[in-house]
Design a protein around this motif. Structure first.
Motif, PDB file in Angstrom:
ATOM      1  N   LEU A   6       0.716  -1.295   0.018  1.00 48.76           N
ATOM      2  CA  LEU A   6      -0.038  -0.104   0.079  1.00 48.76           C
ATOM      3  C   LEU A   6       1.049   1.294   0.007  1.00 48.76           C
ATOM      4  O   LEU A   6       0.755   2.314  -0.766  1.00 48.76           O
ATOM      5  CB  LEU A   6      -0.820  -0.134   1.126  1.00 48.76           C
ATOM      6  CG  LEU A   6      -2.113   0.939   1.272  1.00 48.76           C
ATOM      7  CD1 LEU A   6      -2.966   0.374   2.211  1.00 48.76           C
ATOM      8  CD2 LEU A   6      -1.488   2.323   2.055  1.00 48.76           C
ATOM      9  N   ARG A  95      -8.774   0.430  -2.573  1.00 51.05           N
ATOM     10  CA  ARG A  95      -7.848   1.013  -3.886  1.00 51.05           C
ATOM     11  C   ARG A  95      -8.538   2.446  -4.495  1.00 51.05           C
ATOM     12  O   ARG A  95      -7.669   3.205  -4.488  1.00 51.05           O
ATOM     13  CB  ARG A  95      -7.507   0.136  -4.930  1.00 51.05           C
ATOM     14  CG  ARG A  95      -6.645  -0.712  -4.344  1.00 51.05           C
ATOM     15  CD  ARG A  95      -6.169  -1.641  -5.765  1.00 51.05           C
ATOM     16  NE  ARG A  95      -5.319  -2.930  -5.148  1.00 51.05           N
ATOM     17  CZ  ARG A  95      -3.937  -2.763  -5.570  1.00 51.05           C
ATOM     18  NH1 ARG A  95      -3.477  -1.655  -5.950  1.00 51.05           N
ATOM     19  NH2 ARG A  95      -3.099  -3.411  -5.043  1.00 51.05           N
ATOM     20  N   ARG A  99      -6.741   5.948  -3.964  1.00 48.13           N
ATOM     21  CA  ARG A  99      -6.325   6.623  -5.361  1.00 48.13           C
ATOM     22  C   ARG A  99      -6.846   8.054  -5.450  1.00 48.13           C
ATOM     23  O   ARG A  99      -6.348   8.958  -5.683  1.00 48.13           O
ATOM     24  CB  ARG A  99      -6.989   5.905  -6.485  1.00 48.13           C
ATOM     25  CG  ARG A  99      -6.570   6.334  -7.909  1.00 48.13           C
ATOM     26  CD  ARG A  99      -5.239   6.826  -8.615  1.00 48.13           C
ATOM     27  NE  ARG A  99      -3.958   6.099  -7.819  1.00 48.13           N
ATOM     28  CZ  ARG A  99      -2.990   6.356  -7.410  1.00 48.13           C
ATOM     29  NH1 ARG A  99      -2.867   7.647  -7.062  1.00 48.13           N
ATOM     30  NH2 ARG A  99      -1.912   5.489  -6.828  1.00 48.13           N
TER      31      ARG A  99
END
Ligand code: ADP
Ligand code: MG
Length: 321
Positions: A6, A95, A99
């Motif tokens: 990550l 995710r 993002r």
């Protein structure tokens, strides 16, 4: 995705690379080069879900605001942004969410050339804590303690619309769609007054950023400088929207609503000319709202010159309910 994947995927590959970062993300600590003749200004601000933002907030806007509130503190010190660290507590490693959060945060980081140099990533309730570091020439940082009787008080940009957006969120207002969008933008995407802070270094005698509302934050200048102030309500820089709502919402949202992230500064009489000449470098309008006076306390005067007493002070996390 584990913790290290990550960090690699979202934080190590970040868009700003500064020559003064000798060691960045990846080691136990960052190694940073302070240029000769400069001092480092350090500030930290945490954003906690349910306290500072609504759990459904757009992650791009949250990434922006997390860094923006720290940059606003650097602006209030007259510092040029240099480095920051990020402590992130996340309920899960989503995710798409990460993002968008990084997009918002790094867009602002690129604009002000501030490099992410480290941090911490843990699982827990959503909260974001950023420490930002900036540089000022030796002895030139803007402090809360420099205001003197006779100085004029100025505010950058406009205040009050973020407070309107909060009141809309709480169901206390019913704004038209376009007004609601405009006010919400002020609340969720404040722009730090970095250019103004830098320009004010040789001009302002004191400065503070307006995060808890003008009353509370100007109050900090008064307390630290041991002076009083007289502010004319009619001079407050309110948006067209706020002015149109004034009969309905009154002054208090602009005075104590918070989340404006404008600067409140004091300027000695001999520097007013220099201030007025630097509108371009400041990057925003500045409006004189009153004067510093001897004594203590803040006097608010309405257009008839009568003393006005607000219903609320500023936001205080530990105020008794
Ligand atoms: P340590 O255990 O030595 O504190 P970590 O394993 O927590 O280090 O982190 C590894 C590296 O990744 C360190 O350089 C740390 O600063 C960086 N890092 C961790 N989380 C973040 C984050 N959210 N943003 C930026 N850098 C981070
Ligand atoms: Mg370590």
């Amino acid at each position: 995705m584990n913790e290290f994947e990550l960090i690699r995927a979202f934080f190590a590959a970040q868009p700003v690379t500064r020559a003064d970062v000798k060691v960045g993300i990846g080691d136990d600590g960052a190694v940073l080069e302070v240029p000769p003749g400069m001092q480092v200004v350090v500030t930290t601000d945490a954003l906690v879900s349910g306290v500072h933002f609504f759990p459904d907030v757009d992650p791009d806007a949250l990434g922006h605001k997390s860094l923006a509130v720290n940059l606003s503190d650097l602006a209030a010190m007259g510092a040029d942004p240099a480095w920051f660290t990020l402590s992130l507590s996340l309920p899960d490693a989503d995710r798409g969410w990460l993002r968008a959060f990084c997009d918002g945060m790094f867009r602002l980081a690129r604009r002000y050339q501030i490099q992410l140099v480290g941090g911490d990533t843990v699982r827990g309730p959503l909260s974001i804590s950023i420490s930002a570091h900036g540089l000022v020439p030796h002895g030139r940082a803007l402090l809360r303690s420099g205001a003197r009787p006779g100085d004029r008080i100025y505010v950058t940009g406009e205040i009050g619309d973020a407070g309107l957006a909060l009141r809309q969120k709480h169901g206390e207002l019913d704004l038209a769609e376009t007004d609601r969008v405009a006010a919400a933008e002020r609340l969720v995407r404040p722009m730090p007054r970095i250019e103004a802070g830098r320009t004010l270094r040789g001009i302002a005698s004191s400065a503070v950023d307006i995060s808890d509302g003008l009353l509370a934050d100007l109050g900090h200048i008064l307390e630290h400088s041991r002076v009083g102030a007289r502010v004319r309500l009619g001079a407050l820089p309110l948006s067209k929207l706020y002015r149109s709502l004034l009969p309905q919402v009154g002054w208090d949202t602009a005075l104590a609503g918070g989340d404006d992230y404008e600067l409140c500064i004091t300027v000695p009489a001999h520097s007013v000319g220099a201030l007025e000449k630097s509108e371009v470098e400041l990057g925003c309008a500045v409006t004189c709202i009153g004067d510093i006076i001897a004594g203590t306390g803040l006097q608010l005067l309405d257009s008839a010159g009568k003393l006005y007493t607000p219903m609320t002070a500023g936001y205080d996390h530990f105020a008794r309910q």
